[in-house]
Design a protein around this motif. Structure first.
Motif, PDB file in Angstrom:
ATOM      1  N   GLY A   1      12.694   7.128  26.456  1.00 50.69           N
ATOM      2  CA  GLY A   1      12.266   7.535  25.127  1.00 50.69           C
ATOM      3  C   GLY A   1      11.102   6.720  24.602  1.00 50.69           C
ATOM      4  O   GLY A   1      10.260   7.235  23.857  1.00 50.69           O
ATOM      5  N   LEU A   2      11.022   5.436  24.992  1.00 48.56           N
ATOM      6  CA  LEU A   2       9.938   4.575  24.523  1.00 48.56           C
ATOM      7  C   LEU A   2       8.698   4.652  25.409  1.00 48.56           C
ATOM      8  O   LEU A   2       7.681   4.030  25.084  1.00 48.56           O
ATOM      9  CB  LEU A   2      10.419   3.122  24.450  1.00 48.56           C
ATOM     10  N   ARG A   3       8.802   5.402  26.506  1.00 48.95           N
ATOM     11  CA  ARG A   3       7.658   5.479  27.424  1.00 48.95           C
ATOM     12  C   ARG A   3       6.398   6.030  26.744  1.00 48.95           C
ATOM     13  O   ARG A   3       5.293   5.518  26.975  1.00 48.95           O
ATOM     14  CB  ARG A   3       8.033   6.329  28.628  1.00 48.95           C
ATOM     15  N   PRO A   4       6.511   7.074  25.878  1.00 55.35           N
ATOM     16  CA  PRO A   4       5.288   7.536  25.206  1.00 55.35           C
ATOM     17  C   PRO A   4       4.622   6.469  24.335  1.00 55.35           C
ATOM     18  O   PRO A   4       3.402   6.448  24.209  1.00 55.35           O
ATOM     19  CB  PRO A   4       5.793   8.711  24.348  1.00 55.35           C
ATOM     20  N   LEU A   5       5.433   5.570  23.746  1.00 54.06           N
ATOM     21  CA  LEU A   5       4.842   4.485  22.957  1.00 54.06           C
ATOM     22  C   LEU A   5       4.032   3.542  23.837  1.00 54.06           C
ATOM     23  O   LEU A   5       2.940   3.098  23.463  1.00 54.06           O
ATOM     24  CB  LEU A   5       5.935   3.718  22.217  1.00 54.06           C
TER      25      LEU A   5
END
Length: 457
Positions: free
Chosen positions: A187-191
């Motif tokens: 979930g934090l990969r796009p950040l």
């Protein structure tokens, strides 16, 4: 120094801690529920054992006896896990059978209308005891039956049930933890992708951040960053335009200064150099004036947090500034007057910048007004604090009123050697103070009125 926190760790903690808490609460509740049901099941078994003993109590010749064959006693006491003890006592005869160390209820007010259960200890081991009162047929004698049993079967069953309940829960917690770690990481990969993209940009790349693959919850952050980039781009463009205009304005007096120096160098006597020296002095004065105005304009840039606006007495400030400019007005035989209340009129502002604002208005009025003209400075308190500067000069044409506040703009054909920064400085300082600036032409013949409306302090 504050220790930086990881967003991934924060999310995992906020998800895992409640999960572990609820699992722990559920385990404690399961323990007590299991304990209750195990006690109920084995208490029934214990009561059945006590009732089987009551069947062996007989009345013979008016005397209560217990006929308990050895074979029956072996069956009663046989158990792979627990030891069973019993005691039968007659109220009149005393001990009839069993082990005299079997515990009895301590409460003298025990309700004997139903079986009594309690926990105690026997031969150093914890036991569960059931006691009951019977009255044999054909006898009024009270007989008490006490049966005690160790707790091994109860503990074993309770542990089996708890393990059957807890093991799947622990496996579930483990799987949920793995899923949470993997899910939060993905979930934090796009950040991370967004951060890497911004980090790879050059310092001049102020394009908006693309939002195609940005989560809705992160959209607020990217919108804020894009707004900041847009404002930063405008600020940089304004600075570049300011530097270019300043360089252009400084080039002219510098070129004139250079020519006059070369002219003075060609002359031999001082009297022939004097015209060139006068021109050099004029160019130096213009450069000094231009430099001062550029510094004021740079200082009045509306940057958040640069100024702490404080109460300023507008009447006192305007009166003192007018007195400072009286000598210059007298050089052109102009009359400079002030109209204002003797009482203080406070506005929130920067005193130095407000003095510069009024000084630029007076400088314009003196430079572009008629000889022997009139300049009036007014300070009014109703309906809101207002600073007014009026002159009877040629005035500003209607078509030029929207342009005179632009930097380095001069009305075509206007006299004097100004650089077009005076009213631009006035506009910047007014905007910094969130004051409303209005420009009026007094009549068809001429005259200019500039009004500055301040907010209440």
């Amino acid at each position: 120094m504050n220790k930086q926190r990881s967003l991934k760790t924060e999310i995992l903690l906020r998800l895992a801690v409640p999960l572990i808490f609820f699992i722990s609460v559920e385990s404690v509740l399961s323990y007590f529920v299991t304990l209750h049901h195990v006690d109920v099941a084995y208490d029934r078994w214990l009561l059945d054992s006590a009732r089987s003993l009551t069947q062996e109590i007989k009345v013979r010749d008016g005397k209560v006896i217990v006929e308990l064959p050895p074979a029956a006693l072996e069956i009663f006491k046989w158990d792979e896990s627990d030891k069973t003890y019993f005691k039968i006592i007659s109220e009149e005869q005393g001990m009839l059978a069993g082990d005299k160390f079997v515990p009895e209820p301590f409460d003298v007010e025990t309700d004997w209308t139903r079986p009594v259960y309690f926990d105690d200890e026997m031969y150093g081991e914890p036991v569960r005891v059931v006691s009951m009162l019977i009255t044999p047929e054909h006898s009024s004698e009270k007989v008490f039956v006490h049966v005690a049993e160790t707790l091994n079967k109860r503990r074993n069953m309770m542990m089996d049930i708890l393990l059957a309940d807890l093991v799947p829960q622990m496996v579930l917690v483990l799987l949920a933890g793995i899923y949470l770690v993997v899910g939060v990481k993905r979930g934090l990969r796009p950040l991370h992708t967004l951060a890497n993209e911004i980090a790879q940009r050059s310092s001049r790349d102020l394009r908006p951040i693309p939002e195609q693959h940005v989560f809705l919850e992160v959209r607020t952050l990217t919108d804020t960053i894009n707004d900041l980039l847009e404002r930063l781009g405008l600020a940089i463009a304004t600075q570049q335009r300011f530097i270019a205009n300043a360089a252009h304005q400084l080039r002219t007096p510098l070129a004139g200064l250079k020519l006059q120096v070369e002219r003075a160098q060609r002359e031999q006597d001082l009297s022939a150099m004097k015209p060139a020296l006068i021109q050099i002095q004029g160019s130096a004065d213009r450069m000094s004036h231009l430099t001062t105005q550029l510094l004021i304009l740079a200082r009045s840039e509306p940057i958040d947090g640069d100024y702490e606006l404080r109460p300023v007495d507008l009447c006192k400030l305007a009166k003192e500034t007018c007195m400072d400019w009286v000598p210059k007005a007298l050089q052109r035989h102009m009359e400079l007057s002030f109209e204002g209340s003797k009482r203080a009129l406070y506005v929130r502002g920067d005193e130095v910048l407000l003095r510069e604002l009024l000084a630029n208005l007076l400088d314009n009025a003196i430079c572009y007004g008629h000889d022997q003209g009139n300049i009036i400075v007014k300070v009014q308190s109703y309906p809101s604090p207002c600073l007014i500067v009026e002159d009877d000069g040629p005035g500003i044409p209607e078509v030029e009123m929207g342009k005179v506040f632009e930097r380095f703009y001069r009305i075509p054909g206007s006299p004097g050697d100004g650089c077009g920064l005076g009213l631009a400085i006035v506009k910047e300082i007014a905007d910094l103070h969130k004051a409303r600036l209005e420009l009026h032409r007094l009549s068809a013949v001429g005259g200019t009125q500039i009004e500055l409306f301040f907010k209440e302090p």
